[in-house]
Design a protein around this motif. Structure first.
Motif, PDB file in Angstrom:
ATOM      1  N   THR A 102      21.710  -2.888  -5.755  1.00 34.26           N
ATOM      2  CA  THR A 102      21.540  -1.475  -5.390  1.00 34.26           C
ATOM      3  C   THR A 102      20.213  -0.939  -5.897  1.00 34.26           C
ATOM      4  O   THR A 102      19.474  -0.257  -5.168  1.00 34.26           O
ATOM      5  CB  THR A 102      22.698  -0.641  -5.967  1.00 34.26           C
ATOM      6  N   ALA A 103      19.896  -1.271  -7.161  1.00 34.94           N
ATOM      7  CA  ALA A 103      18.634  -0.809  -7.732  1.00 34.94           C
ATOM      8  C   ALA A 103      17.442  -1.373  -6.962  1.00 34.94           C
ATOM      9  O   ALA A 103      16.453  -0.683  -6.708  1.00 34.94           O
ATOM     10  CB  ALA A 103      18.550  -1.211  -9.205  1.00 34.94           C
ATOM     11  N   SER A 104      17.544  -2.649  -6.567  1.00 38.13           N
ATOM     12  CA  SER A 104      16.455  -3.271  -5.814  1.00 38.13           C
ATOM     13  C   SER A 104      16.269  -2.599  -4.458  1.00 38.13           C
ATOM     14  O   SER A 104      15.156  -2.357  -4.014  1.00 38.13           O
ATOM     15  CB  SER A 104      16.726  -4.770  -5.624  1.00 38.13           C
ATOM     16  N   ALA A 152      13.052  -0.650  -3.290  1.00 38.15           N
ATOM     17  CA  ALA A 152      12.343  -1.055  -2.074  1.00 38.15           C
ATOM     18  C   ALA A 152      12.220   0.109  -1.106  1.00 38.15           C
ATOM     19  O   ALA A 152      11.177   0.311  -0.471  1.00 38.15           O
ATOM     20  CB  ALA A 152      13.063  -2.226  -1.406  1.00 38.15           C
ATOM     21  N   GLN A 153      13.312   0.887  -1.011  1.00 40.17           N
ATOM     22  CA  GLN A 153      13.285   2.049  -0.124  1.00 40.17           C
ATOM     23  C   GLN A 153      12.248   3.069  -0.607  1.00 40.17           C
ATOM     24  O   GLN A 153      11.503   3.648   0.178  1.00 40.17           O
ATOM     25  CB  GLN A 153      14.665   2.691  -0.046  1.00 40.17           C
ATOM     26  N   ALA A 154      12.208   3.279  -1.929  1.00 39.88           N
ATOM     27  CA  ALA A 154      11.235   4.219  -2.495  1.00 39.88           C
ATOM     28  C   ALA A 154       9.817   3.732  -2.241  1.00 39.88           C
ATOM     29  O   ALA A 154       8.920   4.521  -1.897  1.00 39.88           O
ATOM     30  CB  ALA A 154      11.482   4.393  -3.984  1.00 39.88           C
ATOM     31  N   ASP A 155       9.596   2.410  -2.409  1.00 38.94           N
ATOM     32  CA  ASP A 155       8.266   1.861  -2.162  1.00 38.94           C
ATOM     33  C   ASP A 155       7.864   2.042  -0.707  1.00 38.94           C
ATOM     34  O   ASP A 155       6.709   2.377  -0.388  1.00 38.94           O
ATOM     35  CB  ASP A 155       8.230   0.373  -2.524  1.00 38.94           C
ATOM     36  N   GLN A 182       8.967   4.330   1.380  1.00 36.23           N
ATOM     37  CA  GLN A 182       8.695   5.744   1.623  1.00 36.23           C
ATOM     38  C   GLN A 182       7.334   6.150   1.082  1.00 36.23           C
ATOM     39  O   GLN A 182       6.602   6.921   1.708  1.00 36.23           O
ATOM     40  CB  GLN A 182       9.800   6.596   0.998  1.00 36.23           C
ATOM     41  N   GLN A 183       7.004   5.635  -0.089  1.00 36.18           N
ATOM     42  CA  GLN A 183       5.702   5.933  -0.672  1.00 36.18           C
ATOM     43  C   GLN A 183       4.574   5.386   0.207  1.00 36.18           C
ATOM     44  O   GLN A 183       3.557   6.052   0.441  1.00 36.18           O
ATOM     45  CB  GLN A 183       5.607   5.324  -2.076  1.00 36.18           C
ATOM     46  N   ALA A 184       4.774   4.140   0.711  1.00 33.03           N
ATOM     47  CA  ALA A 184       3.764   3.537   1.587  1.00 33.03           C
ATOM     48  C   ALA A 184       3.609   4.344   2.871  1.00 33.03           C
ATOM     49  O   ALA A 184       2.486   4.591   3.339  1.00 33.03           O
ATOM     50  CB  ALA A 184       4.147   2.094   1.906  1.00 33.03           C
ATOM     51  N   ASP A 185       4.758   4.779   3.439  1.00 37.07           N
ATOM     52  CA  ASP A 185       4.700   5.602   4.662  1.00 37.07           C
ATOM     53  C   ASP A 185       3.963   6.905   4.396  1.00 37.07           C
ATOM     54  O   ASP A 185       3.169   7.369   5.233  1.00 37.07           O
ATOM     55  CB  ASP A 185       6.117   5.891   5.171  1.00 37.07           C
ATOM     56  N   ALA A 186       4.246   7.501   3.230  1.00 38.16           N
ATOM     57  CA  ALA A 186       3.591   8.760   2.881  1.00 38.16           C
ATOM     58  C   ALA A 186       2.091   8.564   2.732  1.00 38.16           C
ATOM     59  O   ALA A 186       1.286   9.384   3.190  1.00 38.16           O
ATOM     60  CB  ALA A 186       4.184   9.334   1.594  1.00 38.16           C
ATOM     61  N   GLU A 187       1.691   7.472   2.096  1.00 38.47           N
ATOM     62  CA  GLU A 187       0.272   7.196   1.914  1.00 38.47           C
ATOM     63  C   GLU A 187      -0.417   6.942   3.249  1.00 38.47           C
ATOM     64  O   GLU A 187      -1.541   7.392   3.476  1.00 38.47           O
ATOM     65  CB  GLU A 187       0.087   5.999   0.983  1.00 38.47           C
ATOM     66  N   ILE A 188       0.266   6.198   4.140  1.00 39.36           N
ATOM     67  CA  ILE A 188      -0.296   5.929   5.468  1.00 39.36           C
ATOM     68  C   ILE A 188      -0.454   7.235   6.248  1.00 39.36           C
ATOM     69  O   ILE A 188      -1.478   7.481   6.892  1.00 39.36           O
ATOM     70  CB  ILE A 188       0.599   4.946   6.249  1.00 39.36           C
ATOM     71  N   ALA A 189       0.592   8.091   6.178  1.00 37.49           N
ATOM     72  CA  ALA A 189       0.543   9.369   6.881  1.00 37.49           C
ATOM     73  C   ALA A 189      -0.584  10.238   6.333  1.00 37.49           C
ATOM     74  O   ALA A 189      -1.319  10.887   7.096  1.00 37.49           O
ATOM     75  CB  ALA A 189       1.882  10.102   6.749  1.00 37.49           C
ATOM     76  N   ALA A 190      -0.743  10.241   5.003  1.00 42.05           N
ATOM     77  CA  ALA A 190      -1.812  11.033   4.392  1.00 42.05           C
ATOM     78  C   ALA A 190      -3.178  10.503   4.817  1.00 42.05           C
ATOM     79  O   ALA A 190      -4.094  11.276   5.129  1.00 42.05           O
ATOM     80  CB  ALA A 190      -1.673  11.008   2.869  1.00 42.05           C
TER      81      ALA A 190
END
Length: 266
Positions: A66-68, A72-75, A77-85
């Protein structure tokens, strides 16, 4: 007879109670995302087989997974946010560059239009100035006989124009803009041309050897209209030039004052 059961440190907690407590602890660890491998004190204090260890290990593994997944989901989302930015920044930069290029293009277009309009105005002004200008009828010449000079050569007794020194075949020019109203034989004037000028006055060119224009033709300053000669009542080749207020003989005015009044140095 009542039976009393002995109590003391050797009494063990019933198995269902321990099981429930262990499960509750495992659930708490899993919910908090903590990975651990801890046995309860009750289980550690006995040598009996511990069937509930398997359940604890499964819960810990599930917690890891679950933690993994959460990580992974957080990573992601962060990557998507960085790409969008990054995309938004790139789009903003591209828009700014496009706006600047458009601004420069519009400025260049306005500048080119202004330059073209200025050029057109300058050409129009130059043409207007040229058409309104006056020139001498014979280039690089001089007045050989003045206005109103007396002589028996003229029927009126005096010279109604001025004579410009010119050898036969010299180019004769219209002194200004106007319309040819006479081109042909003029009696004592020989071959002659009369032009109605744009200002309403008239100019006459006499004793020509040849004519280069016809009646109704528009002429401009300096345009060649014929060649000088010795036709008509003359003693030698020259150009007879008159300025008049009307088309008919007798309306003559001083040709020198007329030309000088239009900026011609004679």
């Amino acid at each position: 007879m009542a039976f009393i059961r002995a109590t003391g440190k050797h009494r063990r907690t019933s198995r269902p109670v321990k099981t429930g407590r262990n499960i509750a602890g495992i659930a708490t660890l899993a919910a908090g995302g903590v990975v651990a491998s801890v046995a309860s004190p009750a289980l550690a204090a006995t040598d009996e087989a511990r069937p509930h260890d398997t359940g604890l290990q499964q819960a810990v593994v599930l917690g890891d997974e679950t933690a993994s997944r959460v990580e992974a989901q957080a990573d992601a989302q962060q990557a998507d946010a960085e790409i969008a930015a990054a995309r938004a920044k790139a789009e903003a930069v591209a828009k700014k560059q496009a706006d600047e290029a458009k601004r420069r293009a519009e400025a260049a277009k306005k500048k080119a239009k202004a330059a073209h309009e200025a050029k057109v105005r300058a050409a129009r002004d130059a043409e207007r100035k040229r058409l309104n200008a006056f020139v001498a009828p014979i280039s690089d010449s001089y007045v050989s006989t003045s206005y109103k000079a007396s002589s028996g050569l003229w029927s009126s007794g005096s010279h109604t124009g001025i004579d410009f020194h010119a050898a036969s075949g010299t180019s004769v020019h219209a002194v200004g803009s106007g319309t040819v109203v006479e081109a042909g034989w003029g009696g004592s004037y020989g071959n002659n041309i009369v032009i109605k000028m744009n200002d309403g006055t008239y100019t006459q060119y006499g004793h020509l050897s040849s004519l280069g224009v016809s009646v109704g033709q528009q002429v401009t300053p300096g345009q060649q209209i014929g060649l000088s000669g010795a036709t008509g009542n003359v003693t030698g080749p020259h150009l007879h030039f008159e300025a008049r207020t009307g088309a008919d003989y007798g309306s003559d005015i001083d040709p020198v004052s007329y030309l000088r009044g239009h900026g011609v140095n004679v």
